[in-house]
Write a protein that holds these residues in place. Structure first.
Motif, PDB file in Angstrom:
ATOM      1  N   ALA A 191       0.745  -1.349   0.218  1.00 32.78           N
ATOM      2  CA  ALA A 191      -0.170  -0.121  -0.073  1.00 32.78           C
ATOM      3  C   ALA A 191       0.820   1.190  -0.087  1.00 32.78           C
ATOM      4  O   ALA A 191       0.630   2.069  -0.712  1.00 32.78           O
ATOM      5  N   VAL A 192       2.058   1.223   0.859  1.00 36.28           N
ATOM      6  CA  VAL A 192       2.797   2.288   0.953  1.00 36.28           C
ATOM      7  C   VAL A 192       3.422   2.622  -0.484  1.00 36.28           C
ATOM      8  O   VAL A 192       3.704   3.649  -1.201  1.00 36.28           O
ATOM      9  N   PHE A 193       3.877   1.476  -1.176  1.00 36.00           N
ATOM     10  CA  PHE A 193       4.533   1.650  -2.533  1.00 36.00           C
ATOM     11  C   PHE A 193       3.483   1.909  -3.481  1.00 36.00           C
ATOM     12  O   PHE A 193       4.010   2.792  -4.319  1.00 36.00           O
ATOM     13  N   GLY A 194       2.219   1.446  -3.480  1.00 40.68           N
ATOM     14  CA  GLY A 194       1.525   2.050  -4.268  1.00 40.68           C
ATOM     15  C   GLY A 194       0.660   3.270  -4.306  1.00 40.68           C
ATOM     16  O   GLY A 194       0.539   3.908  -5.300  1.00 40.68           O
ATOM     17  N   ALA A 195       1.137   4.273  -3.156  1.00 35.74           N
ATOM     18  CA  ALA A 195       0.819   5.368  -2.776  1.00 35.74           C
ATOM     19  C   ALA A 195       1.923   6.286  -3.015  1.00 35.74           C
ATOM     20  O   ALA A 195       1.822   7.435  -2.667  1.00 35.74           O
ATOM     21  N   THR A 234      -4.242   0.756  -0.056  1.00 36.55           N
ATOM     22  CA  THR A 234      -3.784   1.800  -0.970  1.00 36.55           C
ATOM     23  C   THR A 234      -4.542   3.238  -1.015  1.00 36.55           C
ATOM     24  O   THR A 234      -3.995   4.426  -0.901  1.00 36.55           O
ATOM     25  N   HIS A 235      -5.781   2.906  -1.402  1.00 36.54           N
ATOM     26  CA  HIS A 235      -6.724   3.856  -1.406  1.00 36.54           C
ATOM     27  C   HIS A 235      -6.662   4.753  -0.167  1.00 36.54           C
ATOM     28  O   HIS A 235      -6.745   5.903   0.211  1.00 36.54           O
ATOM     29  N   LEU A 236      -6.852   3.936   1.195  1.00 31.14           N
ATOM     30  CA  LEU A 236      -6.797   4.734   2.374  1.00 31.14           C
ATOM     31  C   LEU A 236      -5.402   5.486   2.464  1.00 31.14           C
ATOM     32  O   LEU A 236      -5.224   6.565   3.194  1.00 31.14           O
ATOM     33  N   VAL A 237      -4.186   5.071   2.293  1.00 35.14           N
ATOM     34  CA  VAL A 237      -3.231   5.630   2.380  1.00 35.14           C
ATOM     35  C   VAL A 237      -3.007   6.681   1.535  1.00 35.14           C
ATOM     36  O   VAL A 237      -2.478   8.019   1.913  1.00 35.14           O
ATOM     37  N   ALA A 284      -5.078   9.735   3.121  1.00 38.39           N
ATOM     38  CA  ALA A 284      -4.479  10.022   4.328  1.00 38.39           C
ATOM     39  C   ALA A 284      -3.546  11.142   3.916  1.00 38.39           C
ATOM     40  O   ALA A 284      -3.084  12.054   4.546  1.00 38.39           O
ATOM     41  N   ALA A 285      -2.571  10.652   2.879  1.00 39.26           N
ATOM     42  CA  ALA A 285      -1.378  11.542   2.315  1.00 39.26           C
ATOM     43  C   ALA A 285      -1.895  12.875   1.823  1.00 39.26           C
ATOM     44  O   ALA A 285      -1.433  13.899   1.937  1.00 39.26           O
ATOM     45  N   ALA A 286      -3.136  12.603   0.972  1.00 45.59           N
ATOM     46  CA  ALA A 286      -3.646  13.958   0.423  1.00 45.59           C
ATOM     47  C   ALA A 286      -3.941  14.861   1.398  1.00 45.59           C
ATOM     48  O   ALA A 286      -4.058  16.184   1.287  1.00 45.59           O
ATOM     49  N   PHE A 287      -4.431  14.519   2.512  1.00 52.87           N
ATOM     50  CA  PHE A 287      -5.118  15.337   3.401  1.00 52.87           C
ATOM     51  C   PHE A 287      -4.284  15.574   4.524  1.00 52.87           C
ATOM     52  O   PHE A 287      -4.673  16.539   5.657  1.00 52.87           O
ATOM     53  N   SER A 288      -3.028  15.277   4.497  1.00 52.82           N
ATOM     54  CA  SER A 288      -1.985  15.556   5.591  1.00 52.82           C
ATOM     55  C   SER A 288      -1.571  16.852   5.315  1.00 52.82           C
ATOM     56  O   SER A 288      -1.352  17.313   4.373  1.00 52.82           O
ATOM     57  N   PRO A 289      -0.953  17.518   6.453  1.00 49.09           N
ATOM     58  CA  PRO A 289      -0.439  18.642   6.437  1.00 49.09           C
ATOM     59  C   PRO A 289       1.006  18.622   5.900  1.00 49.09           C
ATOM     60  O   PRO A 289       1.650  17.490   5.773  1.00 49.09           O
ATOM     61  N   ASP A 290       1.812  19.983   5.527  1.00 47.93           N
ATOM     62  CA  ASP A 290       2.989  19.740   5.159  1.00 47.93           C
ATOM     63  C   ASP A 290       3.903  19.022   6.114  1.00 47.93           C
ATOM     64  O   ASP A 290       3.900  19.255   7.411  1.00 47.93           O
ATOM     65  N   ASP A 291       4.713  18.144   5.683  1.00 49.39           N
ATOM     66  CA  ASP A 291       5.609  17.460   6.534  1.00 49.39           C
ATOM     67  C   ASP A 291       4.690  16.304   7.646  1.00 49.39           C
ATOM     68  O   ASP A 291       5.417  16.016   8.655  1.00 49.39           O
ATOM     69  N   GLY A 292       3.375  16.270   7.274  1.00 46.48           N
ATOM     70  CA  GLY A 292       2.867  15.079   8.288  1.00 46.48           C
ATOM     71  C   GLY A 292       3.029  13.766   8.036  1.00 46.48           C
ATOM     72  O   GLY A 292       3.931  13.401   7.155  1.00 46.48           O
ATOM     73  N   GLU A 293       2.444  12.967   8.852  1.00 41.37           N
ATOM     74  CA  GLU A 293       2.771  11.475   8.837  1.00 41.37           C
ATOM     75  C   GLU A 293       1.728  10.869   8.543  1.00 41.37           C
ATOM     76  O   GLU A 293       0.479  10.942   9.285  1.00 41.37           O
ATOM     77  N   VAL A 294       1.722   9.663   7.871  1.00 40.26           N
ATOM     78  CA  VAL A 294       0.601   8.715   7.616  1.00 40.26           C
ATOM     79  C   VAL A 294       1.328   7.290   8.487  1.00 40.26           C
ATOM     80  O   VAL A 294       2.174   6.851   8.282  1.00 40.26           O
ATOM     81  N   ARG A 295       0.194   6.895   9.477  1.00 41.12           N
ATOM     82  CA  ARG A 295       0.680   5.835  10.083  1.00 41.12           C
ATOM     83  C   ARG A 295      -0.082   4.490   9.749  1.00 41.12           C
ATOM     84  O   ARG A 295      -1.165   4.736   9.703  1.00 41.12           O
ATOM     85  N   LEU A 296       0.220   3.508   9.712  1.00 39.40           N
ATOM     86  CA  LEU A 296      -0.450   2.094   9.607  1.00 39.40           C
ATOM     87  C   LEU A 296      -0.191   1.134  10.661  1.00 39.40           C
ATOM     88  O   LEU A 296       1.111   0.995  11.068  1.00 39.40           O
ATOM     89  N   ARG A 297      -0.837   0.789  11.355  1.00 40.44           N
ATOM     90  CA  ARG A 297      -0.573  -0.289  12.373  1.00 40.44           C
ATOM     91  C   ARG A 297      -1.814  -1.177  12.365  1.00 40.44           C
ATOM     92  O   ARG A 297      -2.880  -1.071  11.916  1.00 40.44           O
ATOM     93  N   ALA A 298      -1.626  -2.436  13.298  1.00 39.64           N
ATOM     94  CA  ALA A 298      -2.485  -3.445  13.285  1.00 39.64           C
ATOM     95  C   ALA A 298      -2.686  -3.954  14.532  1.00 39.64           C
ATOM     96  O   ALA A 298      -1.681  -3.918  15.388  1.00 39.64           O
ATOM     97  N   GLU A 299      -4.119  -4.426  15.080  1.00 42.11           N
ATOM     98  CA  GLU A 299      -4.222  -5.012  16.432  1.00 42.11           C
ATOM     99  C   GLU A 299      -5.103  -6.184  16.231  1.00 42.11           C
ATOM    100  O   GLU A 299      -5.988  -6.411  15.579  1.00 42.11           O
ATOM    101  N   ALA A 300      -4.715  -7.273  17.033  1.00 48.57           N
ATOM    102  CA  ALA A 300      -5.599  -8.378  16.987  1.00 48.57           C
ATOM    103  C   ALA A 300      -6.357  -8.469  18.076  1.00 48.57           C
ATOM    104  O   ALA A 300      -6.144  -8.076  19.331  1.00 48.57           O
ATOM    105  N   ARG A 301      -7.680  -8.929  17.946  1.00 47.29           N
ATOM    106  CA  ARG A 301      -8.850  -9.014  18.864  1.00 47.29           C
ATOM    107  C   ARG A 301      -9.769 -10.099  18.704  1.00 47.29           C
ATOM    108  O   ARG A 301     -10.363  -9.948  17.663  1.00 47.29           O
ATOM    109  N   ASP A 302     -10.114 -10.932  19.614  1.00 41.99           N
ATOM    110  CA  ASP A 302     -11.124 -11.763  19.600  1.00 41.99           C
ATOM    111  C   ASP A 302     -11.283 -12.378  17.971  1.00 41.99           C
ATOM    112  O   ASP A 302     -12.708 -12.329  17.735  1.00 41.99           O
ATOM    113  N   GLY A 303     -10.640 -12.859  17.392  1.00 42.28           N
ATOM    114  CA  GLY A 303     -10.864 -13.445  16.145  1.00 42.28           C
ATOM    115  C   GLY A 303     -10.957 -12.750  14.987  1.00 42.28           C
ATOM    116  O   GLY A 303     -11.104 -12.995  13.722  1.00 42.28           O
ATOM    117  N   TRP A 304     -10.551 -11.325  15.503  1.00 40.64           N
ATOM    118  CA  TRP A 304     -10.523 -10.212  14.334  1.00 40.64           C
ATOM    119  C   TRP A 304      -8.850  -9.578  14.379  1.00 40.64           C
ATOM    120  O   TRP A 304      -8.447  -9.861  15.420  1.00 40.64           O
TER     121      TRP A 304
END
Length: 264
Positions: free
Chosen positions: A126-130, A163-166, A169-189
């Motif tokens: 996704a980061v590469f595609g964006a 890719t669409h979400l990244v 996020a990049a389009a609406f970030s301020p100058d020098d802003g950061e787009v963060r990607l993370r993941a969390e596991a919970r109860d089968g999801w």
């Protein structure tokens, strides 16, 4: 034990009831036939649009690139090269719109085949595609956490959504802003998060962002060019994979997109 009922003595169905049932069956049959006809018309329309719009657009893009690159010699006045680049960029925007409209039509009512997929490669893809959307000093960061289980997803669908979400996020970030990607596991999801540091949006406006072509009045929608199809495509793709997409935001605190996927 009571005697079995004699079919010969069963009360006859009134003619009016039989006629009403027949009429109802006929209406339902016509409705099914009409729906099938509409689906075939939609598929035919998508095939037509795909060919009749994409073909000339590809020619416009190809020849404008040749002119802008001056492959057959200098053009003379520098404005010609500039104009060819404008044609090329406008063609790319139009082709993107055509592809998104076709994608909306293709995804409605579709179920994608899912299988075990890993999260990290999908984040990286996704980061590469964006990559082309990281301008003005905006950058991305994949936040590493504990080992995550595989999730049930369509490989193309998962990468398309992220890719669409990244990109969003990049389009609406301020100058020098950061787009963060993370993941969390919970109860089968497993929940995937894409976060930005943009202006955010009022919670009451979030449903509007999920509707195709909806521009609204909020700066999150108005500030960047586009037809407002990226998030609706994400929503439809998530549904087709049995996943869930949710948005959360507060004014001045950016936007958080969460994709929830079942553990494989």
């Amino acid at each position: 034990m009571p005697p079995a009922a004699d079919p010969a003595n069963a009360p006859e169905t009134p003619p009016e009831a039989s006629l009403a049932q027949s009429a109802g069956d006929a209406r339902r049959a016509r409705r099914r036939t009409g729906q099938a006809g509409l689906e075939e018309q939609k598929r035919a329309f998508l095939r037509l649009v795909s060919h009749e719009l994409r073909t000339p657009l590809n020619s416009i893009l190809g020849f404008s690139e040749i002119i802008a690159a001056e492959l057959y010699g200098p053009l003379g006045a520098p404005q010609y090269k500039e104009y060819a680049e404008i044609i090329r960029m406008s063609g790319k925007k139009l082709l993107k719109l055509v592809n998104q409209v076709l994608e909306i039509g293709r995804l409605e009512g579709v179920e994608l085949e899912v299988g075990p997929e890993a999260i990290e490669p999908a984040f990286e893809a996704a980061v590469f595609g964006a990559a082309g959307d990281f301008v003005r000093g905006v950058h991305s960061r994949i936040i590493e956490g504990p080992d995550l289980p595989l999730v049930l997803a369509d490989p193309w669908g998962l990468r398309t959504v992220l890719t669409h979400l990244v990109q969003n996020a990049a389009a609406f970030s301020p100058d020098d802003g950061e787009v963060r990607l993370r993941a969390e596991a919970r109860d089968g999801w497993v929940d995937l998060f894409v976060e930005d540091d943009g202006d955010g949006v009022d919670a009451a406006d979030l449903p509007r962002l999920m509707r195709p072509f909806e521009q609204g009045e909020n700066a999150l929608v108005r500030r960047v060019e586009g037809a407002g199809l990226g998030l609706p495509i994400c929503e439809l793709t998530c549904r087709a994979m049995g996943a869930r997409l949710a948005l959360s935001s507060e004014p001045g605190k950016g936007l958080v997109a969460k994709v929830s996927l079942k553990v494989a």
